[in-house]
Design an enzyme around this catalytic site. Sequence first.
Site, PDB file in Angstrom:
ATOM      1  N   LYS A 284      67.784  37.826  31.120  1.00  0.00           N
ATOM      2  CA  LYS A 284      66.465  37.249  30.865  1.00  0.00           C
ATOM      3  C   LYS A 284      66.568  36.237  29.724  1.00  0.00           C
ATOM      4  CE  LYS A 284      63.488  41.185  32.061  1.00  0.00           C
ATOM      5  NZ  LYS A 284      62.668  40.572  33.116  1.00  0.00           N
ATOM      6  N   ARG A 358      63.342  48.099  41.357  1.00  0.00           N
ATOM      7  CA  ARG A 358      63.289  48.549  42.757  1.00  0.00           C
ATOM      8  C   ARG A 358      64.569  49.263  43.153  1.00  0.00           C
ATOM      9  NH1 ARG A 358      62.143  42.477  44.667  1.00  0.00           N
ATOM     10  NH2 ARG A 358      61.331  42.456  42.551  1.00  0.00           N
TER      11      ARG A 358
HETATM   12  N1  BES Z   1      60.719  44.586  34.272  1.00  0.00           N
HETATM   13  C1  BES Z   1      60.596  43.367  34.980  1.00  0.00           C
HETATM   14  C2  BES Z   1      59.159  43.020  35.333  1.00  0.00           C
HETATM   15  C3  BES Z   1      58.230  42.754  34.188  1.00  0.00           C
HETATM   16  C4  BES Z   1      58.028  41.457  33.744  1.00  0.00           C
HETATM   17  C5  BES Z   1      57.509  43.765  33.622  1.00  0.00           C
HETATM   18  C6  BES Z   1      57.163  41.212  32.708  1.00  0.00           C
HETATM   19  C7  BES Z   1      56.629  43.522  32.586  1.00  0.00           C
HETATM   20  C8  BES Z   1      56.451  42.246  32.128  1.00  0.00           C
HETATM   21  C9  BES Z   1      61.398  43.417  36.268  1.00  0.00           C
HETATM   22  O1  BES Z   1      62.528  44.213  36.246  1.00  0.00           O
HETATM   23  C10 BES Z   1      61.849  42.022  36.564  1.00  0.00           C
HETATM   24  O2  BES Z   1      62.542  41.484  35.764  1.00  0.00           O
HETATM   25  N2  BES Z   1      61.400  41.491  37.691  1.00  0.00           N
HETATM   26  C11 BES Z   1      61.749  40.170  38.076  1.00  0.00           C
HETATM   27  C12 BES Z   1      62.026  40.169  39.558  1.00  0.00           C
HETATM   28  C13 BES Z   1      62.596  38.884  40.076  1.00  0.00           C
HETATM   29  C14 BES Z   1      63.988  38.671  39.526  1.00  0.00           C
HETATM   30  C15 BES Z   1      62.606  38.944  41.565  1.00  0.00           C
HETATM   31  C16 BES Z   1      60.559  39.275  37.734  1.00  0.00           C
HETATM   32  O3  BES Z   1      59.431  39.684  37.890  1.00  0.00           O
HETATM   33  O4  BES Z   1      60.817  38.154  37.282  1.00  0.00           O
HETATM   34 ZN    ZN Z   2      64.232  43.185  35.472  1.00  0.00          ZN
END
Ligand code: BES
Ligand code: ZN
Length: 504
Positions: A284, A358
């Site tokens: 990230k 997931r």
């Molecule tokens: N934990 C995150 C989602 C999240 C984002 C929760 C902001 C709370 C606040 C999740 O694991 C994630 O990173 N999801 C990605 C998925 C994408 C790579 C398909 C996302 O939402 O960007």
């Molecule tokens: Zn994530």
Amino acid sequence: MRITVKIQTLETARTDLLVVNLFTGETKPGGGTGAVDKKYQGLISKKIKALNFTGKTAGEFFTFDSPPTKPSKQVMVISLGERKKFNLEVIRKVAAITLNQAKTQRAKTIATILHGAGIGGLEPKMCAQAISEGLLLADYAFDKYQKNKQKDNKQRRVKEVVICQKDNTTIKEIKTGIALGKILTRAQTFARDLVNEPPIKVYPEVLAKIAKQITQDNSNIQATILKKPDIIKRKMNSFLAVDAGSDKDPYFIHLAYKPKGKPSKKVALVGKSITFDSGGLSLKPAEAMATMKMDMAGGAAILGIFSVLNDLKPNLEIHGIMSACENMPSGSAMKVDDVVEASNGTTIEIVNTDAEGRLALADALVYAEKLRPDYIIDLATLTGAAIVALGNDIAALMTDNDELKDKLTKASQITGEKIWPLPLEPDYQEHIKSEIADIKNVGKKGAAGTISAGLFLQNFVKKTPWAHLDIAGPAWNETKLNPYQPIGGSGFGVRLLLEYLLMN
Ligand code: BES
Ligand code: ZN
Ligand code: ZN
């Protein structure tokens, strides 16, 4: 803070802050407020006039010093807003504002009217519960790492809130409501604490220990904790892939609550429990990584719920399931392009290691379904797209089951935790078709990311009625959301699911 009810009129209450209310536009308040006005030399109606106070929005208030002959030090007149918009959530907020104001003024005791029961027309028990919830949730502060703040908070602590009732006809219900509010908020603050703790303090093993601790306090709750070798044995390779980059061991946590008698139903609650989500190799960016300690908010909510089941004693068999691990980059981390096989035999192509929730949930859902529950509900901080769709205050609800949808919606209307449905559109299963495996862990770029995550999960729940709540938005408050929701972990979902469980 003690919350009690006393048979006493408001105007005779000896207190630092006497709280009464009115609806928008009331200039000559009646009920308890009117009685105080009368005994307090008409000061309330005089102030309304002098200040041109309309109380247009709920929570607007004014305060004034009581005349020296009166038993209270100050009076606070707070608006309940428009009569037709009045509900339990207004009561929570009004109670919270009262407490925050008392702290500002350094009042140590509050005596309050039972908001909503008289002219508001709501059940006294529900009103008392909402007051108790608003007060206790507003009283929460995560200040253990700030000595000065801790000291200040301690100095401002309100010792007692007394709900005044002029006769004894509803005292019992009010007491029950206060007690219920206490239990529900204890569960919610339990979850808030876990979410707010830094990842150096809360990692998978710690969640497992907390689960064990809960069983020690409650003989009707059992824990099964699977350590890494057991997780390997059970071929939870999707979950293991997420943990692969971390130095911390994964823990698979299964709590089971059984009521005394024959349970009416069996429910499985599954919570995303990523104790830190760095994104893994699909790292990230720095700003997005901040607050990712909250990626275990689903699991924290479930632990909070289990911590009070023995107090509420629902007549259900309830299972709580968490596949807890960290998502970290390293030489041993899962790679983009990897293919892993989940415990139900479904193969998954890893396209983005940041879509890890997931993956960890897949094996947890398979495990949950093997318990043959009547319902499965999962709570997961799953997608940033849920925040794009619904903002920070509202969770996305995905289910094909009408009963679950209705009951969760009803529970949400009672607890004030907002949810909104998104469809599990079967045509979008296309989005997660893979060239090399059965499915892939991301959908189509920029298209229904929350739904494709929900559809991904659906591949692991074959026949059980199931609801998925994406709580990415409301699990964490970036800013103070409302008078009882401070910055940080919100404990979203705890009261919602408890309310749901108590409905069954
Ligand atoms: N934990 C995150 C989602 C999240 C984002 C929760 C902001 C709370 C606040 C999740 O694991 C994630 O990173 N999801 C990605 C998925 C994408 C790579 C398909 C996302 O939402 O960007
Ligand atoms: Zn994530
Ligand atoms: Zn995540």
